[in-house]
Design a protein around this motif. Structure first.
Motif, PDB file in Angstrom:
ATOM      1  N   HIS A 175       0.820  -1.213   0.000  1.00  0.00           N
ATOM      2  CA  HIS A 175       0.000   0.000   0.000  1.00  0.00           C
ATOM      3  C   HIS A 175       0.843   1.248   0.000  1.00  0.00           C
ATOM      4  O   HIS A 175       0.818   2.043   0.939  1.00  0.00           O
ATOM      5  CB  HIS A 175      -0.948  -0.001   1.199  1.00  0.00           C
ATOM      6  CG  HIS A 175      -1.657  -1.305   1.347  1.00  0.00           C
ATOM      7  ND1 HIS A 175      -1.175  -2.299   2.145  1.00  0.00           N
ATOM      8  CD2 HIS A 175      -2.763  -1.776   0.780  1.00  0.00           C
ATOM      9  CE1 HIS A 175      -1.977  -3.347   2.062  1.00  0.00           C
ATOM     10  NE2 HIS A 175      -2.948  -3.058   1.241  1.00  0.00           N
ATOM     11  N   THR A 182       2.638   4.925  -0.713  1.00  0.00           N
ATOM     12  CA  THR A 182       2.205   6.304  -0.869  1.00  0.00           C
ATOM     13  C   THR A 182       2.595   6.746  -2.284  1.00  0.00           C
ATOM     14  O   THR A 182       3.346   6.055  -2.985  1.00  0.00           O
ATOM     15  CB  THR A 182       2.944   7.214   0.119  1.00  0.00           C
ATOM     16  OG1 THR A 182       4.352   7.139  -0.153  1.00  0.00           O
ATOM     17  CG2 THR A 182       2.703   6.764   1.551  1.00  0.00           C
ATOM     18  N   TYR A 202       0.563  11.517  -9.005  1.00  0.00           N
ATOM     19  CA  TYR A 202      -0.700  11.837  -8.345  1.00  0.00           C
ATOM     20  C   TYR A 202      -1.869  11.809  -9.327  1.00  0.00           C
ATOM     21  O   TYR A 202      -2.919  11.239  -9.052  1.00  0.00           O
ATOM     22  CB  TYR A 202      -0.624  13.225  -7.694  1.00  0.00           C
ATOM     23  CG  TYR A 202      -0.018  13.206  -6.306  1.00  0.00           C
ATOM     24  CD1 TYR A 202      -0.742  12.711  -5.228  1.00  0.00           C
ATOM     25  CD2 TYR A 202       1.257  13.680  -6.083  1.00  0.00           C
ATOM     26  CE1 TYR A 202      -0.198  12.701  -3.948  1.00  0.00           C
ATOM     27  CE2 TYR A 202       1.812  13.670  -4.806  1.00  0.00           C
ATOM     28  CZ  TYR A 202       1.082  13.182  -3.747  1.00  0.00           C
ATOM     29  OH  TYR A 202       1.619  13.167  -2.488  1.00  0.00           O
ATOM     30  N   VAL A 210      -7.972   4.171  -2.890  1.00  0.00           N
ATOM     31  CA  VAL A 210      -7.217   5.152  -2.120  1.00  0.00           C
ATOM     32  C   VAL A 210      -7.670   5.112  -0.679  1.00  0.00           C
ATOM     33  O   VAL A 210      -8.865   4.980  -0.411  1.00  0.00           O
ATOM     34  CB  VAL A 210      -7.476   6.578  -2.645  1.00  0.00           C
ATOM     35  CG1 VAL A 210      -6.482   7.547  -2.009  1.00  0.00           C
ATOM     36  CG2 VAL A 210      -7.413   6.621  -4.144  1.00  0.00           C
ATOM     37  N   PHE A 211      -6.717   5.245   0.235  1.00  0.00           N
ATOM     38  CA  PHE A 211      -7.057   5.289   1.653  1.00  0.00           C
ATOM     39  C   PHE A 211      -6.419   6.499   2.282  1.00  0.00           C
ATOM     40  O   PHE A 211      -5.244   6.767   2.092  1.00  0.00           O
ATOM     41  CB  PHE A 211      -6.569   4.020   2.351  1.00  0.00           C
ATOM     42  CG  PHE A 211      -7.215   2.799   1.794  1.00  0.00           C
ATOM     43  CD1 PHE A 211      -8.419   2.353   2.305  1.00  0.00           C
ATOM     44  CD2 PHE A 211      -6.645   2.132   0.732  1.00  0.00           C
ATOM     45  CE1 PHE A 211      -9.047   1.244   1.771  1.00  0.00           C
ATOM     46  CE2 PHE A 211      -7.268   1.015   0.190  1.00  0.00           C
ATOM     47  CZ  PHE A 211      -8.464   0.567   0.711  1.00  0.00           C
ATOM     48  N   LYS A 212      -7.223   7.231   3.036  1.00  0.00           N
ATOM     49  CA  LYS A 212      -6.726   8.449   3.674  1.00  0.00           C
ATOM     50  C   LYS A 212      -7.158   8.447   5.129  1.00  0.00           C
ATOM     51  O   LYS A 212      -8.330   8.285   5.430  1.00  0.00           O
ATOM     52  CB  LYS A 212      -7.334   9.664   2.963  1.00  0.00           C
ATOM     53  CG  LYS A 212      -7.038  11.006   3.622  1.00  0.00           C
ATOM     54  CD  LYS A 212      -5.678  11.535   3.222  1.00  0.00           C
ATOM     55  CE  LYS A 212      -5.410  12.913   3.847  1.00  0.00           C
ATOM     56  NZ  LYS A 212      -4.855  12.806   5.199  1.00  0.00           N
ATOM     57  N   GLU A 239      -8.044   5.421  -9.881  1.00  0.00           N
ATOM     58  CA  GLU A 239      -9.153   5.234  -8.953  1.00  0.00           C
ATOM     59  C   GLU A 239     -10.480   5.420  -9.679  1.00  0.00           C
ATOM     60  O   GLU A 239     -11.412   4.646  -9.520  1.00  0.00           O
ATOM     61  CB  GLU A 239      -9.059   6.220  -7.786  1.00  0.00           C
ATOM     62  CG  GLU A 239     -10.036   5.847  -6.673  1.00  0.00           C
ATOM     63  CD  GLU A 239     -10.347   7.006  -5.743  1.00  0.00           C
ATOM     64  OE1 GLU A 239      -9.902   8.146  -6.011  1.00  0.00           O
ATOM     65  OE2 GLU A 239     -11.053   6.776  -4.744  1.00  0.00           O
ATOM     66  N   LYS A 279      -0.423  10.251   5.172  1.00  0.00           N
ATOM     67  CA  LYS A 279      -0.389  10.359   3.712  1.00  0.00           C
ATOM     68  C   LYS A 279      -1.398   9.400   3.102  1.00  0.00           C
ATOM     69  O   LYS A 279      -1.735   8.379   3.693  1.00  0.00           O
ATOM     70  CB  LYS A 279       0.992   9.970   3.182  1.00  0.00           C
ATOM     71  CG  LYS A 279       2.118  10.704   3.823  1.00  0.00           C
ATOM     72  CD  LYS A 279       3.429  10.280   3.197  1.00  0.00           C
ATOM     73  CE  LYS A 279       4.586  10.820   4.030  1.00  0.00           C
ATOM     74  NZ  LYS A 279       5.895  10.472   3.466  1.00  0.00           N
ATOM     75  N   ARG A 280      -1.841   9.726   1.927  1.00  0.00           N
ATOM     76  CA  ARG A 280      -2.706   8.814   1.200  1.00  0.00           C
ATOM     77  C   ARG A 280      -1.947   7.542   0.854  1.00  0.00           C
ATOM     78  O   ARG A 280      -0.772   7.595   0.514  1.00  0.00           O
ATOM     79  CB  ARG A 280      -3.141   9.477  -0.099  1.00  0.00           C
ATOM     80  CG  ARG A 280      -4.596   9.812  -0.126  1.00  0.00           C
ATOM     81  CD  ARG A 280      -4.871  10.930  -1.070  1.00  0.00           C
ATOM     82  NE  ARG A 280      -5.262  12.095  -0.289  1.00  0.00           N
ATOM     83  CZ  ARG A 280      -6.034  13.062  -0.763  1.00  0.00           C
ATOM     84  NH1 ARG A 280      -6.459  13.036  -2.004  1.00  0.00           N
ATOM     85  NH2 ARG A 280      -6.373  14.059   0.007  1.00  0.00           N
ATOM     86  N   ARG A 281      -2.627   6.426   0.930  1.00  0.00           N
ATOM     87  CA  ARG A 281      -2.024   5.157   0.534  1.00  0.00           C
ATOM     88  C   ARG A 281      -2.865   4.541  -0.565  1.00  0.00           C
ATOM     89  O   ARG A 281      -4.080   4.708  -0.591  1.00  0.00           O
ATOM     90  CB  ARG A 281      -1.927   4.210   1.735  1.00  0.00           C
ATOM     91  CG  ARG A 281      -0.999   4.771   2.799  1.00  0.00           C
ATOM     92  CD  ARG A 281      -0.577   3.766   3.853  1.00  0.00           C
ATOM     93  NE  ARG A 281       0.657   4.214   4.493  1.00  0.00           N
ATOM     94  CZ  ARG A 281       1.863   3.895   4.037  1.00  0.00           C
ATOM     95  NH1 ARG A 281       2.003   3.111   2.993  1.00  0.00           N
ATOM     96  NH2 ARG A 281       2.941   4.360   4.651  1.00  0.00           N
ATOM     97  N   TYR A 282      -2.191   3.828  -1.478  1.00  0.00           N
ATOM     98  CA  TYR A 282      -2.858   3.306  -2.659  1.00  0.00           C
ATOM     99  C   TYR A 282      -2.762   1.794  -2.717  1.00  0.00           C
ATOM    100  O   TYR A 282      -1.795   1.207  -2.242  1.00  0.00           O
ATOM    101  CB  TYR A 282      -2.238   3.935  -3.919  1.00  0.00           C
ATOM    102  CG  TYR A 282      -2.418   5.430  -3.940  1.00  0.00           C
ATOM    103  CD1 TYR A 282      -3.522   5.993  -4.562  1.00  0.00           C
ATOM    104  CD2 TYR A 282      -1.517   6.267  -3.291  1.00  0.00           C
ATOM    105  CE1 TYR A 282      -3.716   7.374  -4.555  1.00  0.00           C
ATOM    106  CE2 TYR A 282      -1.699   7.649  -3.284  1.00  0.00           C
ATOM    107  CZ  TYR A 282      -2.798   8.193  -3.910  1.00  0.00           C
ATOM    108  OH  TYR A 282      -2.993   9.544  -3.892  1.00  0.00           O
TER     109      TYR A 282
END
Lengths: 134, 134
Positions: free
Chosen positions: A27, A29, A50, A64-66, A57, A71-74
DNA sequence: TTTTTATTGGGAGGGATTATTGTTAATGAC
DNA sequence: GTCATTAACAATAATCCCTCCCAATAAAAA
């Protein structure tokens, strides 16, 4: 007024980013993916990373997880699965439903569906202390 | 040097394309006609469709409409009539003069005629927002 | 029939459009 | 303030339509 959807192009950058995202289950960033993709394409821009993550997405190829302050994780794994976020070490794990926890959740979701809407999928994120931090 | 007009052959492909074009009032694109004709002649080439549409126009059996950034659209109805193009959804309609709008247009055109030239016909294309897009 | 040659299929190529890029600067959350 | 993320914008490149190419085919003439 009917909006005309503009069509997307399959760029070299997009392919590399998706590939890097699928090569890991950590996951990453955006920054981490940037470093990874830079090995194959040194001049790629962080903004491009980005932008492509947003696009992926939108296309349903990434999640995406925030979390606040994080930080956002993908995640490039789009099969339905849950995550566990450790509130102490901030690590972010896959959490599979092999223990049967999710069976009952899914039965529940099924019951929520009615004629006017239907729950087709879910996203579940669990927060707590991981084994190492306990 | 007088250009020698080479004589045209009436091919099976040409017949099928004209037939398909006349079977609709939807002003198909070359691609759409290609798909249609392929039902009867699966191995026909897209280039052949384009070539025959050019030829049919030369022969006065079809009209072509081109707007910037849009695909060419073809019409097998060679009677004078107007069209309406929606700038949003890109649909392209027949627009008949039943409301009398064209009567005055044609009177106007008649007045433009003089001894040195005469307006015999017109091509009118209207662009705007169609009912659905308004 | 044979001959002539317009036309075909299919892929490659070109011009025009426009989504996307790299860069730097701006934003906004904390 | 710091740092993650996005905006702005000119330059680039992916893609779309359409046309060209040429050996093979088939319409029309002889």
């Amino acid at each position: 007024m009917a909006t005309v959807e503009k069509k997307s192009r399959n760029t070299r950058q997009q392919k590399l980013i998706l590939q890097a995202l699928r090569q890991t289950d950590r996951h990453p960033t955006a920054e981490e993916l940037y470093e990874k993709v830079r090995e194959a394409m040194p001049r790629i821009s962080l903004a491009t990373v980005y932008r492509n993550l947003m696009k992926l997405e939108r296309l349903g190829q990434a999640q995406v997880f925030k979390a606040p302050g994080e930080k956002r994780r993908y995640d490039g794994n789009v099969r339905t699965h849950a995550h566990f976020r450790c509130r102490n070490c901030k690590r972010f794990f896959d959490f599979d439903g092999s223990n049967g926890v999710f069976g009952s959740l899914e039965r529940e979701l099924g019951q929520w569906s009615r004629e006017d809407f239907e729950v087709e999928d879910y996203r579940l994120e669990l927060i707590g202390l991981c084994g190492d931090c306990r």
